[in-house]
Design a protein around this motif. Structure first.
Motif: not given
Length: 75
Positions: A14-23, A36-44
């Motif tokens: 639910d991160f600002e409408g864009d799913p994300s993954v943080t390590a 990273f954006h969860k959908t395409d794994m682009e670096l945020m």
């Protein structure tokens, strides 16, 4: 390249409408966070924690790609 160790991983759907993954990981005796954006794994973004400060991290492309692949395997 020295190795890193992922300590924590957060999947936020639910991160600002864009799913994300943080390590959060340790590399060269320093603590970092990379998102990273969860959908395409682009670096945020990526951050280094120093004392009581958060600084933009300058990570090698090979390390970013390696972390990205590790995260994909763990999801």
């Amino acid at each position: 390249m020295e190795s890193y160790e992922i300590k924590h991983m957060i999947i936020d759907d639910d991160f600002e409408g864009d799913p994300s993954v943080t390590a959060e990981f340790t590399y060269d005796d320093k603590d970092y966070s990379i998102t990273f954006h969860k959908t395409d794994m682009e670096l945020m973004n990526s951050w280094m924690f120093a004392s009581d400060t958060t600084l933009p991290a300058n990570l090698p492309d090979a390390m970013i790609e390696s972390i990205r692949e590790d995260i994909k395997k763990k999801m």
